[in-house]
Design a protein around this motif. Sequence first.
Motif, PDB file in Angstrom:
ATOM      1  N   UNK A 154      -7.183  -2.776  11.509  1.00 23.18           N
ATOM      2  CA  UNK A 154      -5.806  -2.458  11.894  1.00 23.18           C
ATOM      3  C   UNK A 154      -5.469  -1.003  11.585  1.00 23.18           C
ATOM      4  N   UNK A 155      -5.952  -0.487  10.448  1.00 27.73           N
ATOM      5  CA  UNK A 155      -5.673   0.909  10.097  1.00 27.73           C
ATOM      6  C   UNK A 155      -6.302   1.867  11.106  1.00 27.73           C
ATOM      7  N   UNK A 156      -7.425   1.456  11.697  1.00 29.23           N
ATOM      8  CA  UNK A 156      -8.116   2.307  12.664  1.00 29.23           C
ATOM      9  C   UNK A 156      -7.558   2.164  14.076  1.00 29.23           C
ATOM     10  N   UNK A 209      -3.929   2.020  15.639  1.00 28.22           N
ATOM     11  CA  UNK A 209      -2.468   2.040  15.470  1.00 28.22           C
ATOM     12  C   UNK A 209      -1.700   1.259  16.519  1.00 28.22           C
ATOM     13  N   UNK A 210      -2.377   0.797  17.569  1.00 32.76           N
ATOM     14  CA  UNK A 210      -1.690  -0.045  18.560  1.00 32.76           C
ATOM     15  C   UNK A 210      -1.721  -1.514  18.169  1.00 32.76           C
ATOM     16  N   UNK A 211      -2.173  -1.813  16.947  1.00 38.43           N
ATOM     17  CA  UNK A 211      -2.235  -3.190  16.465  1.00 38.43           C
ATOM     18  C   UNK A 211      -1.380  -3.325  15.205  1.00 38.43           C
ATOM     19  N   UNK A 212      -0.385  -4.194  15.237  1.00 33.22           N
ATOM     20  CA  UNK A 212       0.521  -4.391  14.105  1.00 33.22           C
ATOM     21  C   UNK A 212       0.148  -5.662  13.351  1.00 33.22           C
ATOM     22  N   UNK A 213      -0.207  -5.552  12.060  1.00 34.75           N
ATOM     23  CA  UNK A 213      -0.452  -6.760  11.274  1.00 34.75           C
ATOM     24  C   UNK A 213       0.849  -7.350  10.731  1.00 34.75           C
ATOM     25  N   UNK A 227       6.148  -7.751  -1.786  1.00 33.53           N
ATOM     26  CA  UNK A 227       6.568  -7.336  -0.442  1.00 33.53           C
ATOM     27  C   UNK A 227       6.448  -5.828  -0.262  1.00 33.53           C
ATOM     28  N   UNK A 228       6.845  -5.059  -1.275  1.00 32.97           N
ATOM     29  CA  UNK A 228       6.719  -3.605  -1.189  1.00 32.97           C
ATOM     30  C   UNK A 228       5.263  -3.188  -1.072  1.00 32.97           C
ATOM     31  N   UNK A 229       4.384  -3.871  -1.796  1.00 32.88           N
ATOM     32  CA  UNK A 229       2.949  -3.581  -1.729  1.00 32.88           C
ATOM     33  C   UNK A 229       2.413  -3.834  -0.320  1.00 32.88           C
ATOM     34  N   UNK A 278      -2.108   1.185   3.562  1.00 37.31           N
ATOM     35  CA  UNK A 278      -2.673   2.031   4.623  1.00 37.31           C
ATOM     36  C   UNK A 278      -2.465   1.440   6.019  1.00 37.31           C
ATOM     37  N   UNK A 279      -2.510   0.108   6.108  1.00 36.67           N
ATOM     38  CA  UNK A 279      -2.154  -0.590   7.346  1.00 36.67           C
ATOM     39  C   UNK A 279      -0.907  -1.413   7.030  1.00 36.67           C
ATOM     40  N   UNK A 280       0.284  -0.817   7.151  1.00 38.85           N
ATOM     41  CA  UNK A 280       1.502  -1.512   6.719  1.00 38.85           C
ATOM     42  C   UNK A 280       1.682  -2.865   7.405  1.00 38.85           C
TER      43      UNK A 280
END
Length: 321
Positions: A219-221, A223-227, A277-279, A284-286
């Motif tokens: 996901x970090x690599x 950016x068009x994918x939201x976890x 939740x903050x973590x 790196x992949x919010x």
Amino acid sequence: MHYRTLGGDQGPRISATCLGTLPFGTTVDEPTSFAVLDRFAEAGGTFVDTANHFACWVPGATGDESELLLGRWLRSRRAAGRTVLATKVGARPDPARGAVRPADAEGLGGPAVRAGIEGSLRRLGIDRVDLYYAHLEDRSVPLDETVEALARLVQDGTVGTLGAGNHRTWRLAEARLIAAGRGLPGFRAVQQRHTYLRPRRGLPSDLRGEADEELLDYAAAHPDLTPTGYGTLMGGAYSRADRPLPERYDHPGSVARLRVLAEVAAECGATVNQVVLAWLMGGPAPVVPVLGVSSVAQLDECLAALALRLDPVQRARLDTA
């Protein structure tokens, strides 16, 4: 409230937290459900998650309850135009089989995908879903059949964005490659079980629903994918003595992580739930946490995590515990 885009720069604008509605209409009654939804909207929340099978395992339930209740709320509040709505297909029990097991689910074949969206739109009382998840892998049908069936829903306007839930990373990546190679809309969101504790290794249960380092790296690599993450607070087990750790997280490796989690919460003047939740949101992949709450008070505690910023040292301690 903080906001981001779903599935890259071209996606819809969503709130940084998502409200999960799994128990609404079954174990959480309608007045309480409406109060939680109202509070989330009042706080600026726009992203709401349901499914076409929530919560079919509750005695007497059919799986229609969450979508039906959410549809009533959308109509009564005239909120459809300001709500980014996610629902799912794939895990609803097949009436011909009756049982509530993955092996008895509707699956992700072309006819099931089409019937799934038609049923969800009818129950929700809308003509378009913003995010549609393929929920649970279905290896009984070719992956390209699922990819093409979902893409047709985007092309005909009944779905805005596609997502995958409870899929292994390689299956997610392969589906995205199939879609890209054929010029079709592909998965731009992925929802997995995700919390601060890590599951024990070697459990007999299938862990394909866990977010792992491979998925987050992928996901970090891209950016068009939201976890997005469900089960983030383990049903209250972080903070309630009457809620034991789920078996998958009850192992010696969790001891150090729980100790550091408590230390960081004390330093921040926050609850352990807020630190979790903050973590999740600050990695790196919010991750967009799907908040599983059953009261306004629980929701307010979660929303306060949006104001919490972990410093680099605190995050490093949490990451390496």
